[in-house]
Design a protein around this motif. Structure first.
Motif, short mmCIF file in Angstrom:
data_model
loop_
_atom_site.label_atom_id
_atom_site.label_comp_id
_atom_site.label_asym_id
_atom_site.label_seq_id
_atom_site.Cartn_x
_atom_site.Cartn_y
_atom_site.Cartn_z
N GLU A 289 0.81 -1.22 0.00
CA GLU A 289 0.00 0.00 0.00
C GLU A 289 0.85 1.27 0.00
N LEU A 290 2.16 1.14 0.17
CA LEU A 290 3.01 2.32 0.27
C LEU A 290 3.03 3.08 -1.04
N LYS A 291 2.76 4.36 -0.97
CA LYS A 291 2.80 5.21 -2.16
C LYS A 291 3.17 6.62 -1.74
N ALA A 292 3.73 7.37 -2.66
CA ALA A 292 4.14 8.75 -2.39
C ALA A 292 3.32 9.70 -3.24
N THR A 293 2.73 10.69 -2.61
CA THR A 293 2.00 11.73 -3.35
C THR A 293 3.02 12.62 -4.07
N ILE A 294 2.75 12.90 -5.33
CA ILE A 294 3.65 13.72 -6.13
C ILE A 294 3.18 15.16 -6.15
N LEU A 295 4.05 16.06 -5.72
CA LEU A 295 3.81 17.49 -5.84
C LEU A 295 4.66 18.01 -6.99
N THR A 296 4.07 18.78 -7.86
CA THR A 296 4.79 19.36 -8.99
C THR A 296 5.34 20.73 -8.60
N HIS A 297 6.15 21.31 -9.48
CA HIS A 297 6.68 22.64 -9.20
C HIS A 297 5.54 23.66 -9.09
N ARG A 298 4.51 23.49 -9.88
CA ARG A 298 3.40 24.45 -9.82
C ARG A 298 2.56 24.29 -8.55
N SER A 299 2.78 23.20 -7.79
CA SER A 299 2.05 23.03 -6.53
C SER A 299 2.26 24.22 -5.60
N LEU A 300 3.45 24.80 -5.66
CA LEU A 300 3.71 25.97 -4.81
C LEU A 300 2.80 27.13 -5.19
N ILE A 301 2.61 27.34 -6.49
CA ILE A 301 1.68 28.40 -6.93
C ILE A 301 0.29 28.10 -6.39
N GLY A 302 -0.08 26.82 -6.41
CA GLY A 302 -1.39 26.44 -5.90
C GLY A 302 -1.56 26.66 -4.42
N ALA A 303 -0.44 26.63 -3.67
CA ALA A 303 -0.51 26.82 -2.21
C ALA A 303 -0.71 28.28 -1.83
N LEU A 304 -0.38 29.19 -2.71
CA LEU A 304 -0.29 30.60 -2.32
C LEU A 304 -1.62 31.24 -1.91
N PRO A 305 -2.74 31.05 -2.63
CA PRO A 305 -3.98 31.71 -2.19
C PRO A 305 -4.37 31.33 -0.76
N GLY A 306 -4.32 30.04 -0.44
CA GLY A 306 -4.68 29.61 0.91
C GLY A 306 -3.68 30.06 1.95
N PHE A 307 -2.40 30.04 1.59
CA PHE A 307 -1.37 30.52 2.52
C PHE A 307 -1.58 31.99 2.84
N VAL A 308 -1.77 32.79 1.81
CA VAL A 308 -1.96 34.23 2.00
C VAL A 308 -3.22 34.51 2.82
N ALA A 309 -4.32 33.85 2.46
CA ALA A 309 -5.59 34.09 3.15
C ALA A 309 -5.53 33.63 4.60
N SER A 310 -4.97 32.45 4.84
CA SER A 310 -4.94 31.91 6.21
C SER A 310 -3.99 32.68 7.11
N GLN A 311 -3.08 33.44 6.54
CA GLN A 311 -2.16 34.28 7.31
C GLN A 311 -2.57 35.76 7.25
N ASP A 312 -3.88 35.98 7.04
CA ASP A 312 -4.43 37.35 7.00
C ASP A 312 -3.63 38.26 6.08
N TRP A 313 -3.52 37.80 4.87
CA TRP A 313 -2.93 38.54 3.75
C TRP A 313 -1.43 38.81 3.96
N PHE A 314 -0.72 37.72 4.25
CA PHE A 314 0.74 37.71 4.23
C PHE A 314 1.18 37.91 2.77
N PRO A 315 2.22 38.74 2.50
CA PRO A 315 3.04 39.42 3.50
C PRO A 315 2.76 40.92 3.57
N ARG A 316 2.73 41.42 4.79
CA ARG A 316 2.87 42.86 4.98
C ARG A 316 4.37 43.18 5.01
N LYS A 317 4.70 44.46 5.02
CA LYS A 317 6.08 44.89 4.82
C LYS A 317 7.08 44.19 5.75
#
Length: 453
Positions: A215-243
């Protein structure tokens, strides 16, 4: 506060270039920036005894480039797998960025695994190169036998004739390297499930066949996965980054969540990230948060409860925390009110599985939370609550929270993992009539808030 969710959700558009290299955008572009950011600190890391490792973006890029040159001279090719098994440290960030720089696939394995947990992951990944340290050396080396392909090992803070010392390797390499121009949808990181702590001695030598886990398997994240993380990261950190925002997370940078949820997004924005080993005493943790003026945090309820339950009096620390994010199912009204009273900060719940990066959660600055809910699905994601046959169900009806690979505007969802690695092959993740199921039983109310069942 004006509820801005619907406007944000409906207007959001993905902008994903054809080529995108995570390391280039998180490290090297800032190092050549003509503005002051290249001299800005990228990483502050304090070890168990408080010794600081600090890299500016220019210093980080130079160290990463040296290791990248070393990897190429060792024969590493784009899409080769590189195991990185280091204790949480600045060098775990350097190793990850170097592997991504040369177009290799990072296989992060956290410290604390036993030889019997390493072995099936080492074999399945088909990695030929590994980067380990004194904390992981004994169990990792005990896991190797004639079934494993690992032939070259880089040792961090180790002196062992079976491996190449990191500092010796770096001393021979130039500090310039042009990052591989990877396709944005090419694999970047392979994340295996984190096993339970082993009851076996960590360094027990494997004498017979390597334990096989079908059953062992590895989830593959692509380089564009980081772009996909940004909206949730920014929103969950109350619009990171400020100055002046500075980020700290209790998650290990040598784990999938520590990489894609914290280290890489913070570096993408050219800001500083602070790190330290787990289990730091509360006074020392507060000293760290004060010294670096940390503004944004991603952590767990256990870590917050450790602070809340600290009985001994603390000095008056001059803290700058403005937002803390934790897993959505761990958020409570009591904890939210305590965070507001103790730090004058917001507390946002987040659902971010490794295959569904930053899918849903709160954003105290942009929309109100709702008690006991997972929050809203973040902008850019097309989702539904579906039945067992993949048909959407009505509001208030229980089903499975699921995500589509294509958003409402016809663009690929870069945050969604659609493939996994198993037995040296890439496989497509199965869907339910085109929907990728999170496996979470949930329902949606009339305002679009998601509730776990």
């Amino acid at each position: 506060m004006t509820d801005q969710y619907q406007d944000l959700y409906q207007s959001y558009r993905w902008l994903v270039p054809q080529h995108f290299n995570i390391a280039d955008h998180c490290c090297h572009r800032w190092a050549i920036n003509p503005q002051e950011v290249r001299q800005q600190a990228a990483i502050f890391f304090e070890d168990q005894v408080g010794q600081l490792t600090m890299y500016t973006y220019r210093q980080l890029s130079e160290r990463v480039n040296k290791l990248a040159n070393g990897l190429v001279r060792m024969g590493v090719q784009p899409q080769d797998r590189i195991i990185i098994s280091l204790q949480h440290s600045a060098d775990s960030a350097v190793a990850t960025l170097a592997a991504l720089t040369v177009g290799a696939i990072v296989v992060p394995l956290t410290a604390g695994l036993s030889s019997y947990q390493y072995a099936p992951r080492v074999v399945d990944s088909q990695a030929k190169v590994a980067i380990i340290d004194k904390h992981t050396m004994a169990p990792f080396m005990a896991s190797l036998d004639n079934q494993t392909l690992v032939k070259q090992i880089i040792g961090v803070d180790t002196q062992d004739e079976r491996m190449i010392a990191l500092e010796t390797l770096l001393a021979r390499q130039p500090s310039q390297f042009t990052a591989v121009n990877t396709a944005s949808d090419s694999p970047a990181i392979m994340v295996y499930p984190q096993p339970e702590p082993s009851a076996e001695p960590l360094d027990r030598k494997i004498k017979n066949d390597i334990p096989f886990d079908p059953e062992l398997k590895a989830t593959i994240l692509t380089h564009r996965s980081l772009i996909g993380a940004l909206p949730g990261f920014v929103a969950s950190q109350d619009w990171f980054p400020r100055k002046n925002d500075i980020f700290w997370s209790s998650y290990d940078w040598n784990s999938g969540p520590g990489l894609i949820n914290s280290l890489l997004p913070a570096l993408y924005f050219g800001h500083s990230i602070v790190g330290c080993p787990a289990g730091r005493t509360i006074p020392r943790l507060f000293t760290l948060l004060e010294h670096y003026q940390v503004s944004n945090i991603l952590t767990t309820t256990d870590e917050l409860e450790r602070i809340r339950n600290h009985d001994e009096p603390l000095p008056d620390y001059d803290l700058s925390i403005r937002c803390i994010a934790i897993p959505d199912h761990e958020k409570t009204t009591v904890l939210k009110e305590w965070v507001k009273a103790r730090f004058n900060a917001s507390l946002n719940g987040v659902y971010s599985d490794i295959a569904f990066i930053y899918l849903a959660g709160d954003s105290a600055q942009k929309w109100p939370d709702r008690t006991n809910s997972m929050g809203h699905v973040y902008p850019g994601r097309r989702y539904n609550i579906i039945d067992d046959e993949g048909m959407p169900v009505s509001n208030g009806t229980e089903g499975l929270l699921a995500v589509a690979a294509i958003d409402y505007h016809g663009h690929d969802d870069p945050a969604l993992a659609t493939h996994y690695w198993q037995q040296a092959q890439i496989h497509e993740i199965e869907t339910i009539d085109g929907w990728y199921s999170t496996g979470i039983s949930a329902y949606q109310d009339e305002d679009g808030y998601i509730f776990r069942v």
